[in-house]
Design a protein around this motif. Structure first.
Motif, PDB file in Angstrom:
ATOM      1  N   CYS A 184       0.843  -1.187   0.000  1.00  0.00           N
ATOM      2  CA  CYS A 184       0.000   0.000   0.000  1.00  0.00           C
ATOM      3  C   CYS A 184       0.880   1.240   0.000  1.00  0.00           C
ATOM      4  O   CYS A 184       1.774   1.375   0.838  1.00  0.00           O
ATOM      5  N   ALA A 185       0.612   2.148  -0.934  1.00  0.00           N
ATOM      6  CA  ALA A 185       1.288   3.435  -0.982  1.00  0.00           C
ATOM      7  C   ALA A 185       0.263   4.531  -0.727  1.00  0.00           C
ATOM      8  O   ALA A 185      -0.866   4.463  -1.212  1.00  0.00           O
ATOM      9  N   VAL A 186       0.664   5.541   0.024  1.00  0.00           N
ATOM     10  CA  VAL A 186      -0.235   6.617   0.427  1.00  0.00           C
ATOM     11  C   VAL A 186       0.234   7.932  -0.178  1.00  0.00           C
ATOM     12  O   VAL A 186       1.413   8.292  -0.068  1.00  0.00           O
ATOM     13  N   GLY A 187      -0.697   8.635  -0.812  1.00  0.00           N
ATOM     14  CA  GLY A 187      -0.412   9.947  -1.369  1.00  0.00           C
ATOM     15  C   GLY A 187      -1.106  11.037  -0.581  1.00  0.00           C
ATOM     16  O   GLY A 187      -2.231  10.842  -0.086  1.00  0.00           O
ATOM     17  N   VAL A 188      -0.431  12.171  -0.440  1.00  0.00           N
ATOM     18  CA  VAL A 188      -0.985  13.301   0.322  1.00  0.00           C
ATOM     19  C   VAL A 188      -0.768  14.586  -0.478  1.00  0.00           C
ATOM     20  O   VAL A 188       0.061  14.650  -1.386  1.00  0.00           O
ATOM     21  N   LYS A 189      -1.511  15.619  -0.097  1.00  0.00           N
ATOM     22  CA  LYS A 189      -1.361  16.919  -0.746  1.00  0.00           C
ATOM     23  C   LYS A 189      -0.499  17.815   0.118  1.00  0.00           C
ATOM     24  O   LYS A 189      -0.795  18.061   1.285  1.00  0.00           O
TER      25      LYS A 189
END
Length: 531
Positions: A292-297
């Motif tokens: 699982c990879a998590v992207g954020v702003k």
């Protein structure tokens, strides 16, 4: 290199698949020499290789003989008649390989649960533990290129295979006769309820109640899409926006060069979707859904967190919501921040060799484990392996709780850095076409070990000189603030250098500490490029 023609003829005569027989008959001598240079061997959790004919590829004959070896090994451990599980992804050959494996096990007298549909790898690990199966087999090559497939093996308890079982099974495989002589029996697919039970378990993991979160999501052409959506919804998340171009399974992975969320460009479509829909979080699974990879702003737009950042955030979250005698674990190539986080929560900490086959066995009381390569285990009581879907649900749970307080993962990372120091990590990898060159590079390093890095003295630990379970082909170089770990990849033809720089935060000045850590990483990068 020449190969005994009798060996080739014998293999072709015994190959039950007319397509791979034809492939070998049409191959030129150089190609045949490569295909018969040796059998596929057990690496990380099982076999992986190109889908092609011959003993050095993934094909029906290899799967049949491998499964017959496993059956013989199980009988030798007095486990004949036990329950065994077979699952698969949607890669080229997966359905055929899974059917062949199930049929060999059935003919050998085992109770075979052959899952009816393509299934995420974590579901197979869950099913192995749930049913107390003697072995579970998942046909998958995880995030490898589209040309590859693999054969992943879980032992009783749902943990990946380790030595000496892998070597013993290889010996058993070597003793198996021709592939067309191995008995096979038809198997009726079963076990669809296990997916529902897995989803129900994942839905119990969230600690908070806030669900006002907009999620951008991609399964990256893999098998995790439908199961992940069901898990999100079961946990109460409904505002989900998928990357349409990557949602349906496709063994050719047409939108990415490598179907791995770590690779540059692999998550571009996800981050564009997150920006377009004004998401709160972006989630990418790899094709078999165990990562699982998590992207954020951030201030400059959307980006993906590295595995170490996600591991620190979720590790702190889980340890904050558990109590008692607990264990948190990571690997020798991951950030050391988890050690400090665990101490702050009065939790035990363990550091293992790279890979979840070791993390799953880190010790009693395990509540959280992660590795920097996007592997997260947030529910080891149910899935004793990395699990991208359950990690995604827990990450969204935490993100929703933070959103209700006007905070994000970036705020949490600042808090952790202020408390534990700035820990920056990076990786430098070299891909090789010839595996012998990787071994040569390791030998060259051992013969020319540096005495200093960036002007600081180096302490060297060669794990190949250890005795016991921590012996492996890896070298660790440490200064007081920089660590460099050099090792061959266990799943890809790469030599990997893992870098970590640690800088204390004086008077809470995170900016200065991060600049110092970046300078140290540059020293590590410069060294890695000399290998």
């Amino acid at each position: 290199m020449s190969v005994d023609q009798n060996l080739i003829d014998t293999w072709i005569d015994a190959d039950p698949d007319p397509n791979t027989r034809r492939e070998l008959l049409e191959a030129d001598p150089h190609d045949l020499a490569d295909r018969f240079s040796g059998p596929l061997v057990f690496g990380t959790a099982g076999l992986r290789g190109p889908v092609r004919a011959g003993p050095n590829g993934m094909n029906t004959a290899v799967v049949i003989r491998t499964t017959a070896g496993i059956a013989q090994w199980l009988h030798g451990r007095c486990l004949g008649g036990s329950t065994v599980i077979v699952g698969r992804d949607t890669r080229h050959g997966s359905e055929t390989f899974a059917t062949a494996a199930a049929e060999v096990l059935a003919a050998a007298g085992f109770r075979v649960v052959q899952l009816p549909d393509p299934t995420p790898t974590p579901v197979v690990a869950f099913a192995c533990r749930k049913l107390k199966a003697a072995v579970a087999i998942q046909i998958t090559a995880s995030h490898n290129p589209a040309t590859d497939n693999g054969y992943k093996v879980y032992l009783d308890g749902g943990a990946q295979i380790i030595s000496p079982a892998d070597r013993d099974i290889e010996a058993a495989i070597a003793a198996v006769g021709p592939a067309n002589s191995v008995p096979r029996a038809a198997v009726e697919a079963s076990g669809a309820h296990l997916v529902d039970e897995y989803i129900a378990r994942v839905a119990t993991l969230p600690r908070g109640t806030d669900r006002g979160l907009r999620i951008a999501f991609t399964p990256m052409h893999g098998v995790g899409g439908a199961t992940a959506l069901a898990a999100f919804r079961a946990a109460g998340f409904t505002d989900i926006h998928v990357v349409d171009e990557q949602f349906d399974p496709n063994p050719d992975f047409p939108t990415v060069e490598f179907p791995n969320p770590e690779e540059p460009g692999a998550t571009d479509l996800l981050l564009a979707t997150a920006d377009r829909v004004d998401a709160d979080i972006a989630i990418a699974l790899d094709p078999d859904a165990d990562r699982c990879a998590v992207g954020v702003k951030g201030p400059n737009g959307w980006f993906m967190l590295c595995g170490d950042d996600t591991g620190a955030v979720l590790g702190d979250y889980i340890l904050s919501h558990t109590s008692g005698d607990r264990l948190a674990a990571t690997t020798i190539v991951s950030s050391s921040m988890l050690k400090s986080i665990a101490a702050s929560h009065n939790s035990r900490y363990s550091e293992t060799l790279t890979g979840f086959k070791w993390l799953a066995r880190a010790g009693d009381g395990l509540v959280f484990a992660y590795e920097e390569a996007l592997g997260l285990c947030v529910d080891p009581a149910a899935v004793r392996d990395k699990d991208g879907i359950s990690a995604a649900v827990v990450a969204c749970d935490y993100a929703a709780n933070l959103k209700s307080a006007g905070r994000t993962f970036l705020d949490v990372l600042d808090d952790l850095a202020a408390q534990h120091g700035v820990h920056l990590t990076a990786q430098v990898s070299r891909r090789f076409n010839n595996l012998a060159h990787i071994a040569a590079s390791m030998t060259t390093l051992r013969n020319n070990l540096p005495k200093e890095l960036g002007g600081a003295p180096v302490v060297v630990e060669d794990l190949n000189e250890l005795r016991g379970p921590k012996r492996t082909d890896a070298i660790i170089l440490r200064t007081d603030q920089l660590r460099v770990v050099v090792r061959p990849s266990g799943t890809e033809p790469k030599l990997k250098c893992y870098l970590e720089a640690v800088a204390p935060t004086a008077a809470g000045d995170l900016s200065a500490a991060r600049q110092q850590a970046e300078r140290l990483l540059d020293v590590g990068r410069a060294f890695a490029h000399t290998l």
